[in-house]
Design a protein around this motif. Structure first.
Motif, PDB file in Angstrom:
ATOM      1  N   ARG A   1       0.863 -15.713   5.044  1.00 21.33           N
ATOM      2  CA  ARG A   1      -0.316 -16.109   5.820  1.00 21.33           C
ATOM      3  C   ARG A   1      -0.538 -15.081   6.814  1.00 21.33           C
ATOM      4  NH1 ARG A   1       0.742 -21.470   9.331  1.00 21.33           N
ATOM      5  NH2 ARG A   1       1.833 -20.044  10.501  1.00 21.33           N
ATOM      6  N   VAL A   2      -1.731 -14.749   6.680  1.00 20.13           N
ATOM      7  CA  VAL A   2      -2.107 -13.576   7.638  1.00 20.13           C
ATOM      8  C   VAL A   2      -3.001 -14.143   8.675  1.00 20.13           C
ATOM      9  CG1 VAL A   2      -1.768 -11.874   6.109  1.00 20.13           C
ATOM     10  CG2 VAL A   2      -4.133 -12.863   6.102  1.00 20.13           C
ATOM     11  N   ALA A   3      -3.570 -15.366   8.671  1.00 26.23           N
ATOM     12  CA  ALA A   3      -4.637 -15.910   9.588  1.00 26.23           C
ATOM     13  C   ALA A   3      -4.652 -17.322   9.570  1.00 26.23           C
ATOM     14  CB  ALA A   3      -6.156 -15.310   9.165  1.00 26.23           C
TER      15      ALA A   3
ATOM     16  N   GLU B   1      -4.424  -6.640  15.317  1.00 28.90           N
ATOM     17  CA  GLU B   1      -4.770  -5.648  16.479  1.00 28.90           C
ATOM     18  C   GLU B   1      -6.164  -5.768  17.152  1.00 28.90           C
ATOM     19  OE1 GLU B   1      -2.957  -5.138  13.702  1.00 28.90           O
ATOM     20  OE2 GLU B   1      -1.067  -4.967  14.864  1.00 28.90           O
ATOM     21  N   GLU B   2      -6.990  -5.977  15.991  1.00 25.56           N
ATOM     22  CA  GLU B   2      -8.536  -5.868  16.327  1.00 25.56           C
ATOM     23  C   GLU B   2      -8.857  -7.225  16.992  1.00 25.56           C
ATOM     24  OE1 GLU B   2     -10.005  -5.234  12.501  1.00 25.56           O
ATOM     25  OE2 GLU B   2      -9.902  -3.024  12.416  1.00 25.56           O
TER      26      GLU B   2
ATOM     27  N   GLY C   1      -7.837 -17.273  -0.050  1.00 28.04           N
ATOM     28  CA  GLY C   1      -7.245 -15.973  -0.392  1.00 28.04           C
ATOM     29  C   GLY C   1      -7.697 -15.388  -1.646  1.00 28.04           C
ATOM     30  N   ASP C   2      -7.778 -13.870  -1.737  1.00 26.66           N
ATOM     31  CA  ASP C   2      -8.281 -13.564  -2.923  1.00 26.66           C
ATOM     32  C   ASP C   2      -7.041 -13.704  -4.284  1.00 26.66           C
ATOM     33  OD1 ASP C   2      -9.874 -11.934  -4.531  1.00 26.66           O
ATOM     34  OD2 ASP C   2      -9.554 -10.159  -3.419  1.00 26.66           O
TER      35      ASP C   2
ATOM     36  N   GLY D   1     -12.884 -10.985   5.930  1.00 26.30           N
ATOM     37  CA  GLY D   1     -12.341 -10.045   6.599  1.00 26.30           C
ATOM     38  C   GLY D   1     -10.649 -10.221   6.601  1.00 26.30           C
ATOM     39  N   ALA D   2     -10.289 -11.531   6.901  1.00 22.32           N
ATOM     40  CA  ALA D   2      -8.902 -11.785   6.877  1.00 22.32           C
ATOM     41  C   ALA D   2      -8.458 -11.740   5.326  1.00 22.32           C
ATOM     42  CB  ALA D   2      -8.899 -13.264   7.429  1.00 22.32           C
ATOM     43  N   MET D   3      -9.194 -12.121   4.465  1.00 21.44           N
ATOM     44  CA  MET D   3      -8.851 -12.216   3.128  1.00 21.44           C
ATOM     45  C   MET D   3      -8.510 -10.727   2.442  1.00 21.44           C
ATOM     46  SD  MET D   3     -11.168 -15.376   1.862  1.00 21.44           S
ATOM     47  CE  MET D   3     -11.084 -14.906  -0.095  1.00 21.44           C
TER      48      MET D   3
END
Length: 268
Positions: free
Chosen positions: A240-242, A265-266, A52-53, A256-258
């Protein structure tokens, strides 16, 4: 790829034993919300990378899972059972160890003494009651442990401060593995190392995984993550996003996830 009802981007799930889980962890520092219902999973015998960033919440999540910080909400599960980790010592007693970026080694002690730091073996009988250390036993066990992990030291009897950066890092990793039975967190374990030293440390990480221990790798080095991780979990803004299977994800998808460019949706 699919997305679950928590809005996370998911890769192909694996069928393995879940050893450590975070469910909905929340952590505030005053008005700053570092974790916003963060989830995390680590399976036995795998390397899972946590990426993550800056400001994503990685360090806070690891501190909560290793006992250095207490979450304000949520649940931590070890082998499927809720646990409290009030201190790093409590986490270590449950088999959770951490290798910090600054190594936290004693540079004036030899590798064996570093492995047993705080857990020294005492001699038998009266000598042990008087506090005398069993240095030959510690040295013998340390050399055997290094051998099993493939750690090669130029000299096992010199202060660790005189060893190369890669060897010092390998000793720090070996110390954590020696006492961990469940999970080892590794915070940027190859930072500031050269190419050859980095590969040696990554090889040690793979050997740890092969012993059935879950390795959680925190790293900003994406090629390194793709080279050693089995799975990758992405944090962004405290959640957590991915989740991805490392063999099936691209560098572009990770970035892209970070950054938020990749949304559930994409990818549905």
């Amino acid at each position: 790829m699919t997305s679950d009802d928590e809005g996370e981007v998911m890769g192909t799930p694996g069928a393995a034993t879940m050893v450590l889980e975070a469910a909905g962890l929340v952590k505030h520092y005053g008005s700053v919300q570092a974790l916003r219902g963060a989830n995390f999973q680590a399976e036995a015998g795998e390397v899972v990378a946590l990426i993550g960033d800056n400001g994503a919440g990685k360090s806070t999540l690891v501190k909560c899972l290793s006992g250095a910080e207490q979450p304000d909400g949520g649940t931590i599960l070890l082998d499927g059972r809720p646990v409290l980790l009030p201190t790093p010592t409590a986490a270590r007693k449950l088999g959770v160890e951490t290798v910090y970026q600054d190594l936290a080694v004693a540079p004036d002690l030899d590798p064996a003494a570093n492995l047993f730091l705080g857990r020294e073996l005492l001699r038998r009988g009266l000598a042990g009651k008087l506090g005398m250390l069993d240095r030959p036993a510690m040295r013998s066990q340390a050399i055997d442990h290094f051998r099993r992990l493939g750690v090669t030291l130029q000299n096992a009897d010199v202060p660790i401060g005189s060893l190369s950066g890669g060897q010092r890092q390998s000793v720090a990793v070996a110390r954590a593995v020696m006492w961990a039975s469940k999970v080892v967190f590794m915070d940027e374990p190859t930072a500031a190392l050269g190419v050859v030293q980095r590969e040696r440390v990554l090889d040690v990480i793979r050997r740890v995984r092969d012993q059935g221990i879950a390795v959680v790798l925190i790293s900003h080095n994406m090629p390194e993550v793709l080279a050693v991780a089995d799975r990758i979990e992405v944090l962004r803004l405290g959640r957590r996003v991915a989740r991805f299977t490392a063999a099936e994800v691209t560098l572009e998808q990770l970035v892209g996830a970070m950054t938020g460019a990749l949304t559930p949706e994409e990818t549905t």
